[in-house]
Motif scaffolding. Structure first.
Motif, short mmCIF file in Angstrom:
data_model
loop_
_atom_site.label_atom_id
_atom_site.label_comp_id
_atom_site.label_asym_id
_atom_site.label_seq_id
_atom_site.Cartn_x
_atom_site.Cartn_y
_atom_site.Cartn_z
N THR A 3 -0.29 -7.65 -0.67
CA THR A 3 -1.33 -6.92 -1.43
C THR A 3 -1.47 -5.22 -1.85
O THR A 3 -1.33 -4.75 -0.77
CB THR A 3 -2.25 -6.77 -1.57
N VAL A 4 -0.98 -4.85 -3.16
CA VAL A 4 -1.07 -3.13 -3.66
C VAL A 4 -2.40 -2.61 -3.69
O VAL A 4 -3.22 -3.41 -4.06
CB VAL A 4 -0.20 -2.79 -4.53
N LEU A 5 -2.90 -2.52 -2.69
CA LEU A 5 -3.94 -1.54 -2.48
C LEU A 5 -5.04 -0.23 -4.02
O LEU A 5 -5.44 -0.69 -4.18
CB LEU A 5 -5.12 -0.73 -1.29
N THR A 7 -1.90 3.36 -5.51
CA THR A 7 -0.31 4.30 -5.59
C THR A 7 -0.96 5.70 -5.20
O THR A 7 -1.81 6.02 -5.55
CB THR A 7 0.11 4.08 -7.03
N SER A 10 3.31 7.36 -7.31
CA SER A 10 3.97 6.16 -8.16
C SER A 10 4.61 4.94 -6.80
O SER A 10 4.99 4.08 -7.41
CB SER A 10 5.36 6.94 -8.72
N PRO A 12 3.70 2.40 -4.12
CA PRO A 12 2.43 1.37 -3.53
C PRO A 12 1.94 1.50 -2.27
O PRO A 12 3.07 1.35 -1.31
CB PRO A 12 2.98 0.12 -4.33
N VAL A 13 0.87 1.61 -2.24
CA VAL A 13 0.13 1.46 -0.67
C VAL A 13 -0.47 0.09 -0.55
O VAL A 13 -1.57 -0.54 -0.91
CB VAL A 13 -0.96 2.96 -0.42
N THR A 14 -0.02 -0.18 0.08
CA THR A 14 -0.51 -1.95 1.19
C THR A 14 -1.24 -1.25 2.29
O THR A 14 -1.40 -1.07 2.78
CB THR A 14 0.50 -2.60 1.61
N SER A 137 -2.57 -9.32 6.98
CA SER A 137 -1.79 -8.67 5.31
C SER A 137 -0.67 -9.28 4.53
O SER A 137 -0.75 -9.16 3.54
CB SER A 137 -2.71 -7.73 4.80
#
Length: 331
Positions: A3-5, A7, A10, A12-14, A137
């Protein structure tokens, strides 16, 4: 898919990335404090930490992609080998990157390599712990499936997937072990020769990882049926044992053979999980819990033999396995 929390530029931060970043920050903070206590200059420590972040990520990903080169090549292409953003890391590769960073950070001084690693050892264990805590996660970090409904509870088990299947919470066991090792290193006030804290952390990690990797049922790097991290853990223990013996110019044949016996025991127990012992026409199956208990004992014995060699006899002619040339006292 993770799941990407949010950005950042640009990218993505999971959730796993957040856990890892938190672990890295704690690792840096602990290393700075310990380096100051050990009399290591702040500039050198900061240089070491910056290089560790870069080389640790790069080498950790490179080691993982080389361990799973065919999978990476066919699914992502060769460009993924040098691109950490494609994901996948191996701790032993990251450790090699940290060791290289310690060497590069001390090129001018020519000394202090092992003291830097000693300062970082507890922080690295904390980093490992937080990385483990982030595994759910990614639907990772699970062990064997739990069949008994009475054991369907956390922290013993958890559900890594959407369907109603419970698995052993291996990620939590690994995280607690790493945190326990970090606390032991931080609270142990016993004076040791330069490099011994690093070797202690390595031995504690490798001995436990032999068992933890055997319990893993998630995605892991393998060479055929051999788990890469499990193999590297055995190799790291064996090399530490051999190097200490050779540099002391006293090869303990009995100790080395005993180490090989316990290593062979771990190999035999791995086969016992999948195949029965054949006595003529009779097939004998062993309970999994018994196999794992015996494997824990074998792995612990391998770690103890290695550690006893590290702190063993006095060196001859001033030789030392530690780059700073420190000589540990006989215990």
């Amino acid at each position: 898919m993770p799941t990407v929390l949010f950005t950042v530029f640009s990218l993505p931060v999971t959730a796993f990335a957040v856990w890892t970043a938190a672990g890295a920050l704690l690792c840096c903070a602990v290393t700075l404090l310990r380096a100051r206590a050990k009399g290591i200059g702040r500039d050198r420590t900061e240089r070491f930490l910056l290089l560790s972040l870069i080389l640790g990520v790069f080498c950790g990903h490179l080691a993982y992609t080389l361990a799973r080169i065919l999978y990476v090549y066919y699914d992502y292409g060769m460009e993924a080998v040098l691109n950490p953003l494609s994901g996948g890391f191996l701790f032993f590769g990251a450790l090699a990157g940290v060791a290289l960073a310690a060497k590069l950070a001390g090129l001018k001084e020519k000394r202090g390599f092992s003291r830097l690693l000693d300062a970082a050892a507890p922080g690295l264990m904390i980093l490992i712990a937080l990385c483990r805590l982030g595994e759910p996660s990614l639907s990772q970090g699970y062990g064997p499936q739990i069949e008994n409904e009475r054991l369907f509870f956390f922290p013993l088990a958890f559900r890594p997937f959407e369907w109603d299947e419970w698995y052993f919470a291996l990620y939590l066991a690994e995280a607690l072990w790493a945190l326990g090792c970090a606390c032991f290193l931080l609270l142990n006030k016993k004076k040791r020769a330069a490099g011994q804290e690093t070797l202690m952390a390595l031995i504690l990690y490798c001995a436990a990882q032999i068992v933890f990797e055997s319990l893993r049922r998630d995605i892991t790097a393998k060479w055929l049926f051999v788990r890469v991290s499990q193999l590297l853990s055995v190799v790291a223990l064996g090399l530490t044992l051999l190097v200490c013996m050779l540099l002391r110019r006293r090869f303990r044949v009995g100790r080395f053979l005993l180490f090989l016996v316990f290593t062979g025991g771990c190999v035999a127990l791995e086969f016992a999980l999948d195949k029965p012992l054949m006595l003529g026409d009779r097939a004998i199956y062993f309970a999994n819990w018994l196999v794992y208990v015996l494997e824990i004992l074998c792995a612990a014995a391998m770690g103890i033999l290695t550690w006893r060699t590290v702190i063993g006899e006095r060196f001859r002619s001033g030789s030392s396995p530690f780059p700073d040339g420190a000589t540990p006292r006989a215990k």
